[in-house]
Design an enzyme around this catalytic site. Sequence first.
Site, PDB file in Angstrom:
ATOM      1  CG  ASP A  22       0.416  -4.109   1.993  1.00 20.10           C
ATOM      2  OD1 ASP A  22       0.702  -5.104   2.692  1.00 20.10           O
ATOM      3  OD2 ASP A  22       1.178  -3.124   1.871  1.00 20.10           O
ATOM      4  CG  ASP A  52      -0.394  -0.023   2.512  1.00 18.75           C
ATOM      5  OD1 ASP A  52       0.849  -0.135   2.610  1.00 18.75           O
ATOM      6  OD2 ASP A  52      -1.152   0.060   3.513  1.00 18.75           O
ATOM      7  CB  SER A  53       4.567   1.762  -0.132  1.00 18.55           C
ATOM      8  OG  SER A  53       4.797   0.616  -0.930  1.00 18.55           O
ATOM      9  CD  GLU A 106       8.111  -0.388   7.463  1.00 23.41           C
ATOM     10  OE1 GLU A 106       7.124  -1.083   7.138  1.00 23.41           O
ATOM     11  OE2 GLU A 106       8.307   0.750   7.022  1.00 23.41           O
ATOM     12  CD  GLU A 149       0.692  -1.551   7.948  1.00 24.07           C
ATOM     13  OE1 GLU A 149       0.375  -0.733   8.853  1.00 24.07           O
ATOM     14  OE2 GLU A 149       1.187  -1.199   6.859  1.00 24.07           O
ATOM     15  CE  LYS A 186       3.285  -6.032   3.722  1.00 28.82           C
ATOM     16  NZ  LYS A 186       2.831  -4.825   4.436  1.00 28.82           N
TER      17      LYS A 186
HETATM   18  O1  KIV Z   1       3.550  -1.154   1.530  1.00 28.20           O
HETATM   19  C1  KIV Z   1       4.749  -1.483   1.545  1.00 28.20           C
HETATM   20  O2  KIV Z   1       5.542  -1.127   0.679  1.00 28.20           O
HETATM   21  C2  KIV Z   1       5.208  -2.299   2.654  1.00 28.20           C
HETATM   22  C3  KIV Z   1       6.678  -2.564   2.757  1.00 28.20           C
HETATM   23  C4  KIV Z   1       7.377  -1.353   3.226  1.00 28.20           C
HETATM   24  C5  KIV Z   1       6.961  -3.712   3.608  1.00 28.20           C
HETATM   25  O3  KIV Z   1       4.433  -2.737   3.443  1.00 28.20           O
END
Ligand code: KIV
Length: 281
Positions: free
Chosen positions: A85, A46-47, A182, A116, A114
């Site tokens: 994510d 989600d970056s 992280e 969090e 993924k």
């Molecule tokens: O969204 C992302 O890029 C991440 C990584 C930094 C692990 O979760």
Amino acid sequence: MTRRMTIADFQKMKDNGHPIAMVTVYDYSSALIAEQAGVPVLLVGDSLGMVMHGHDTTLPVQLEDMIFHAKMVSRGSRKALVVVDLPFLSYATEQDAVIAARRVMQEGGGQALKLEGGREIAPIVKRLTEMGVPVMGHLGLTPQSQHQIGLRAQAKDIEAARKLIEDAKAIEAAGAFGIVLEVVPAELAGLIAREVNIPIIGIGAGPQCDGQVQVWHDVLGLFEGKSPRHAHRFAEIGAQMVEALSHYNKQVSEGSFPTKAQSVSMKFEIFADIEAGQKAH
Ligand code: KIV
């Protein structure tokens, strides 16, 4: 390997002491490149809200955004394990998580999700994994909670370090197949990698993790200026892109591009006929 990487292969890499490389990827052409490079695990992170959409944080990212980018990555990937994510608050309840997981995996593609969070989301991880969804956890600096925890290194005191260890164990017990850790102290990350059986993938968590994940734009040096401390720029592609585009711009504006080499032509008699017809009008 000729087939796609599975979560069993992912576990085997840890068991065999083979460090695992993972990189974020957000579109079709980048997925093709990452596959060509042989990176075994791709993360549609989600970056993308920040590096692809220009937001300041990952919080504005919607489920539709993740589906949109997951589709592109899925089309470009054949062999890598693709992890996607779930965005901010899309898995706040078990029911929300099931709906979000179904949409991402059915509409976007990818083989795993993924999420969090620590023990507070263990029941959600358990529910998803019981329903056949491979889940990767994400602990330490969790950017979706950045307004609560800040964007700084986590788990530096005894209490927070113990909590992190317990969170990792809770996420493993809930059925996760791996955990991203992280920006936490390297020694602690190493201890956690030894304490849990599933692979620990670090980002700013030192070399003792079972693998590493980095953001595409950092690895390739796409943005001008400095990347975060935990990142390493393996190339300066951004500067090369600027240089290439400047050459293009210059050559178009001075009339030296395109040349004959980039052009098609027609038979002289045909063109002469057309030209003569134009003049007659
Ligand atoms: O969204 C992302 O890029 C991440 C990584 C930094 C692990 O979760």
